[in-house]
Motif scaffolding. Sequence first.
Motif, PDB file in Angstrom:
ATOM      1  N   VAL A  24     -15.705   2.662  23.214  1.00 41.75           N
ATOM      2  CA  VAL A  24     -14.996   2.006  24.305  1.00 41.75           C
ATOM      3  C   VAL A  24     -15.434   0.559  24.376  1.00 41.75           C
ATOM      4  O   VAL A  24     -16.621   0.267  24.524  1.00 41.75           O
ATOM      5  N   SER A  25     -14.482  -0.359  24.307  1.00 45.04           N
ATOM      6  CA  SER A  25     -14.776  -1.783  24.405  1.00 45.04           C
ATOM      7  C   SER A  25     -13.887  -2.420  25.461  1.00 45.04           C
ATOM      8  O   SER A  25     -12.826  -1.898  25.802  1.00 45.04           O
ATOM      9  N   GLY A  26     -14.329  -3.561  25.971  1.00 47.31           N
ATOM     10  CA  GLY A  26     -13.605  -4.231  27.031  1.00 47.31           C
ATOM     11  C   GLY A  26     -14.112  -3.797  28.397  1.00 47.31           C
ATOM     12  O   GLY A  26     -14.850  -2.817  28.525  1.00 47.31           O
ATOM     13  N   ALA A  75     -25.537   3.442  27.254  1.00 49.17           N
ATOM     14  CA  ALA A  75     -24.794   2.231  27.578  1.00 49.17           C
ATOM     15  C   ALA A  75     -23.355   2.516  27.985  1.00 49.17           C
ATOM     16  O   ALA A  75     -22.624   1.594  28.348  1.00 49.17           O
ATOM     17  N   LYS A  76     -22.949   3.768  27.914  1.00 49.24           N
ATOM     18  CA  LYS A  76     -21.591   4.203  28.255  1.00 49.24           C
ATOM     19  C   LYS A  76     -20.540   3.541  27.375  1.00 49.24           C
ATOM     20  O   LYS A  76     -19.386   3.412  27.770  1.00 49.24           O
ATOM     21  N   SER A  77     -20.943   3.147  26.187  1.00 51.67           N
ATOM     22  CA  SER A  77     -20.011   2.519  25.265  1.00 51.67           C
ATOM     23  C   SER A  77     -19.367   3.518  24.314  1.00 51.67           C
ATOM     24  O   SER A  77     -18.370   3.193  23.669  1.00 51.67           O
ATOM     25  N   THR A  78     -19.941   4.714  24.236  1.00 55.92           N
ATOM     26  CA  THR A  78     -19.433   5.716  23.318  1.00 55.92           C
ATOM     27  C   THR A  78     -19.378   7.085  23.987  1.00 55.92           C
ATOM     28  O   THR A  78     -20.352   7.512  24.608  1.00 55.92           O
ATOM     29  N   LEU A  79     -18.252   7.738  23.852  1.00 55.06           N
ATOM     30  CA  LEU A  79     -18.061   9.093  24.346  1.00 55.06           C
ATOM     31  C   LEU A  79     -18.034  10.038  23.150  1.00 55.06           C
ATOM     32  O   LEU A  79     -17.422   9.733  22.127  1.00 55.06           O
ATOM     33  N   TYR A  80     -18.680  11.182  23.287  1.00 58.45           N
ATOM     34  CA  TYR A  80     -18.783  12.134  22.187  1.00 58.45           C
ATOM     35  C   TYR A  80     -18.181  13.483  22.561  1.00 58.45           C
ATOM     36  O   TYR A  80     -18.145  13.875  23.726  1.00 58.45           O
TER      37      TYR A  80
END
Length: 124
Positions: A24-26, A75-80
């Motif tokens: 997830v970016s932005g 960092a909540k930047s990646t969901l698995y």
Amino acid sequence: QVQLVESGGGSVQAGGSLRLSCLVSGYINNRRCMGWFRQVQGKEREAVAALYVSSGDTYYGDSVKGRFTISQDNAKSTLYLQMNSLKPEDSATYYCAVGRIPATCTSRWDYDYWGQGTQVTVSS
């Protein structure tokens, strides 16, 4: 620009495992729901697993409960989505999504942002 990009899909034999990732970016102001959906041609997109961000609680569809696990990095930047004991009926296009609306997090209408999907094929 908000973007969600799935990866980790592929072909696997029944009983095998796959780990899907969603980068997830932005900027997203208020993440209420983070989830995984799947869809096959001619059928409704269904919720597979969801993470309620505020509480950390999780939801799993009945068909995957006990086999799949949803999680995110610090960092909540990646969901698995860890998928174990895969079955042929798990074959579908899998989508990750993020929603800002306080909701059940189990409907596609609860989500604002979507990835383009990654294909999972489970053979017998």
